[in-house]
Design an enzyme around this catalytic site. Structure first.
Site, mmCIF file in Angstrom:
data_model
loop_
_atom_site.group_PDB
_atom_site.id
_atom_site.type_symbol
_atom_site.label_atom_id
_atom_site.label_comp_id
_atom_site.label_asym_id
_atom_site.label_seq_id
_atom_site.Cartn_x
_atom_site.Cartn_y
_atom_site.Cartn_z
ATOM 1 N N GLU A 1 0.823 -1.214 0.000
ATOM 2 C CA GLU A 1 0.000 0.000 0.000
ATOM 3 C C GLU A 1 0.853 1.259 0.000
ATOM 4 O O GLU A 1 0.489 2.272 -0.621
ATOM 5 C CB GLU A 1 -0.954 -0.024 1.193
ATOM 6 C CG GLU A 1 -2.025 -1.096 1.051
ATOM 7 C CD GLU A 1 -2.937 -1.199 2.257
ATOM 8 O OE1 GLU A 1 -4.153 -1.044 2.095
ATOM 9 O OE2 GLU A 1 -2.416 -1.431 3.378
ATOM 10 N N GLU B 1 -3.636 -9.517 3.141
ATOM 11 C CA GLU B 1 -4.320 -9.380 4.426
ATOM 12 C C GLU B 1 -5.432 -10.396 4.652
ATOM 13 O O GLU B 1 -5.668 -10.823 5.786
ATOM 14 C CB GLU B 1 -4.891 -7.953 4.565
ATOM 15 C CG GLU B 1 -3.851 -6.876 4.840
ATOM 16 C CD GLU B 1 -3.279 -6.266 3.583
ATOM 17 O OE1 GLU B 1 -2.773 -5.141 3.648
ATOM 18 O OE2 GLU B 1 -3.338 -6.922 2.508
#
Length: 261
Positions: free
Chosen positions: A115, A135
């Site tokens: 990210e 995730e």
């Protein structure tokens, strides 16, 4: 190389380029709030530095970053960056600094580290790097902009696949779909990122800064507003010394000497 803040980030300058390092190599540059805050301070300094025209974001050691520090997450420690607003603030700053930012992604950049690279303007990836939003494999989902920035870069369908499966993306596919801009041999990633940043740093800095603003607005504004914004930014360059120099250098078949004026 000069350390920043608590010493978990560092800046190295080379001409009009600055290299920002995640500097926690003993922990594979795993991110904590202190590291995130040091990176924020580094980018704030460079944003205010008129002599810097391009920035690279690199990891010290063999890995860009292992993502957030899972030991801290398991302990539910206060320094977990997910529990703090420091990480979103860093990402917004990386996106908004005047200079283009090139991420050199070597070794690994999963989850939070992935990210972080999405907030950069350009990405260079090692051919052996493990790179993806993983995730969902840990009972989470990307909460650092992965569900928002990634679709804007590669489209909703492919972004949905990467988020929901939690799979790493093959480097060659990442280049094919435009997620990264170059795949480099292992061991050369930092040099590839620096070369790309140096190429940008040779251009007229005011033109590069305004182009970055216009590009950032491309997906945020309706087309007509975006076109008007683009023209307004272009108007600010008309009477600059760099335009005069750039046109003259092109006519005279020589390299321009841009000053940012």
């Amino acid at each position: 190389m000069r350390s920043v803040g608590s010493g978990l980030a560092a800046i190295q300058r080379a001409g009009h380029r600055a290299d920002v390092y995640l500097s926690r190599p003993g922990k594979r540059n795993a991110m904590t709030t202190d590291l995130v805050k040091d990176l924020t301070e580094a980018f704030r300094r460079l944003d205010a530095d008129d002599d810097i025209r391009a920035i690279t974001l690199l990891g010290e050691g063999p890995v860009f970053s292992a993502g957030m520090d899972l030991e801290l997450v398991s302990q539910r420690a206060e320094s977990d960056p997910i529990s703090d607003d420091a990480f979103p603030q860093l990402l917004s700053l990386v996106e908004s600094v005047r200079q283009p930012v090139v991420a050199g992604i070597k070794g690994a950049a999963p989850a939070t580290a992935f990210e972080l690279t999405l907030a950069c303007d350009l990405r260079v990836l090692g051919s052996d790097a493990t790179y993806g939003l993983v995730e969902t494999n840990m009972g989470l989902f990307p909460q650092g902009g992965g569900t928002q920035r990634l679709p804007r870069l590669i489209g909703l369908s492919k972004a949905t696949e990467l988020v929901l499966t939690g799979d790493y993306i093959d480097p060659d596919e990442a280049e094919r779909i435009g997620l990264v801009h170059e795949v480099c041999d292992p061991g050369t990633v930092d040099d590839c990122a620096r070369a790309l940043a140096d190429d940008i740093a040779e251009k007229a800095p005011l033109a590069i800064q305004n182009a970055k603003k216009a590009l950032a607005a491309a997906l945020e504004m309706p087309l007509e507003r975006g076109l008007a914004y683009e023209r307004s930014l272009g108007e600010t360059l008309r009477d600059t010394r760099d335009v005069t120099e750039g046109v003259a250098a092109h006519i005279e078949d020589r390299d321009p000497e841009f000053t940012g004026e």
